[in-house]
Design a protein around this motif. Sequence first.
Motif, mmCIF file in Angstrom:
data_model
loop_
_atom_site.group_PDB
_atom_site.id
_atom_site.type_symbol
_atom_site.label_atom_id
_atom_site.label_comp_id
_atom_site.label_asym_id
_atom_site.label_seq_id
_atom_site.Cartn_x
_atom_site.Cartn_y
_atom_site.Cartn_z
ATOM 1 N N LEU A 78 0.820 -1.218 0.000
ATOM 2 C CA LEU A 78 0.000 0.000 0.000
ATOM 3 C C LEU A 78 0.855 1.269 0.000
ATOM 4 O O LEU A 78 0.572 2.224 0.729
ATOM 5 N N TRP A 79 1.866 1.303 -0.845
ATOM 6 C CA TRP A 79 2.727 2.483 -0.942
ATOM 7 C C TRP A 79 2.014 3.626 -1.641
ATOM 8 O O TRP A 79 1.025 3.439 -2.347
ATOM 9 N N GLY A 80 2.569 4.823 -1.460
ATOM 10 C CA GLY A 80 2.040 6.008 -2.123
ATOM 11 C C GLY A 80 2.729 6.256 -3.453
ATOM 12 O O GLY A 80 3.583 5.470 -3.892
ATOM 13 N N VAL A 99 10.607 7.716 0.862
ATOM 14 C CA VAL A 99 11.090 6.384 1.237
ATOM 15 C C VAL A 99 11.442 5.663 -0.057
ATOM 16 O O VAL A 99 10.615 5.554 -0.963
ATOM 17 N N ILE A 100 12.687 5.191 -0.163
ATOM 18 C CA ILE A 100 13.135 4.523 -1.383
ATOM 19 C C ILE A 100 12.641 3.078 -1.367
ATOM 20 O O ILE A 100 13.009 2.293 -0.497
ATOM 21 N N VAL A 101 11.791 2.744 -2.321
ATOM 22 C CA VAL A 101 11.231 1.402 -2.432
ATOM 23 C C VAL A 101 11.621 0.835 -3.792
ATOM 24 O O VAL A 101 11.184 1.342 -4.834
ATOM 25 N N ASP A 102 12.462 -0.169 -3.793
ATOM 26 C CA ASP A 102 12.942 -0.770 -5.045
ATOM 27 C C ASP A 102 13.523 0.290 -5.979
ATOM 28 O O ASP A 102 13.300 0.269 -7.193
ATOM 29 N N GLY A 103 14.256 1.227 -5.398
ATOM 30 C CA GLY A 103 14.926 2.256 -6.185
ATOM 31 C C GLY A 103 14.081 3.470 -6.509
ATOM 32 O O GLY A 103 14.582 4.423 -7.101
ATOM 33 N N ARG A 107 9.149 7.141 -2.760
ATOM 34 C CA ARG A 107 7.694 7.143 -2.664
ATOM 35 C C ARG A 107 7.212 7.763 -1.345
ATOM 36 O O ARG A 107 7.967 7.863 -0.387
ATOM 37 N N HIS A 108 5.939 8.164 -1.347
ATOM 38 C CA HIS A 108 5.277 8.548 -0.110
ATOM 39 C C HIS A 108 4.978 7.287 0.694
ATOM 40 O O HIS A 108 4.488 6.298 0.137
ATOM 41 N N ALA A 109 5.274 7.320 1.984
ATOM 42 C CA ALA A 109 4.912 6.206 2.864
ATOM 43 C C ALA A 109 3.469 6.432 3.321
ATOM 44 O O ALA A 109 3.204 6.812 4.468
ATOM 45 N N SER A 110 2.532 6.199 2.420
ATOM 46 C CA SER A 110 1.135 6.508 2.710
ATOM 47 C C SER A 110 0.604 5.698 3.894
ATOM 48 O O SER A 110 -0.307 6.141 4.587
ATOM 49 N N GLN A 111 1.190 4.525 4.142
ATOM 50 C CA GLN A 111 0.758 3.721 5.290
ATOM 51 C C GLN A 111 1.027 4.483 6.594
ATOM 52 O O GLN A 111 0.205 4.472 7.516
ATOM 53 N N LEU A 112 2.194 5.142 6.671
ATOM 54 C CA LEU A 112 2.541 5.871 7.886
ATOM 55 C C LEU A 112 1.727 7.158 8.004
ATOM 56 O O LEU A 112 1.410 7.589 9.118
#
Length: 262
Positions: free
Chosen positions: A145-147, A158-162, A165-170
């Motif tokens: 559920l990333w942003g 927040v770097i997700v797989d390079g 992204r927004h950490a929409s969960q947080l």
Amino acid sequence: MFTYPDIDPIAFTLNVRWYGLMYLAGFALGWLGVRYRAKLPGSPIETARAEDLLFYVALGVFIGGRLGSMLFYDLTGLIAEPLSVFRIWEGGMSFHGGLIGVLLAMALFARRIGQPFFAVADFAAPWAPIGLGLGRIGNFLNGELWGRATSPDAPWAVIVDGTPRHASQLYEAFLEGLVLLAVLLIYSAKPRPTMAVSGLFLLLYGVFRVAVEFIRLPDEHIGYLALGWLTMGHVLSAPMMLAGAALLVIAYRRKSAETVTA
């Protein structure tokens, strides 16, 4: 900027998952809150009934959450394989489905103890954000559920797989969990008209969820429903906002009418 460390969803051996631990912690803290509130003067629920309320709520969360996930987000899969609804180990829990399940469960519980539905709902609502916030932290630990993508230089990235992204969960954990909890506890600390606490919960959750949905990525198999931004979360949360506002208006109008009559 923070690089997501690819957290293992398994917390430790025996296949215990972080997400499950968040649910367990949410129920445990909610139970403590309910027991504390039950001891206060004017409580519609006896302290000995706190465990019963938690049992009903837990059933509503799991049954409603799973059914809602399949109906709202995977209806074709449910139609093709109806028994898949029982495969809870595969994940898939919907807040809106869980909410419907909890409302039905609380209606049964209220009837069982001979209390009005909204007396029970107003009593329980302030503690719901604990589970909501911990559940979103569970989403973060699960890496789901990333942003949307954001600037790599942004302090919130927040770097997700390079990809930054927004950490929409947080964001949701903060708004739907911490902020909503604080507001409801402060608001319900004084006597309020019946339905007002429930109405405020629905209104604020809807507002917070709709706001975060603008930066949260939709489910891949559904995508945006319209306009390049409308998501299923928007569609399901808008009625909550309307219902919450309506309950608040009704609650305070009734209070005014009772004051005038008195």
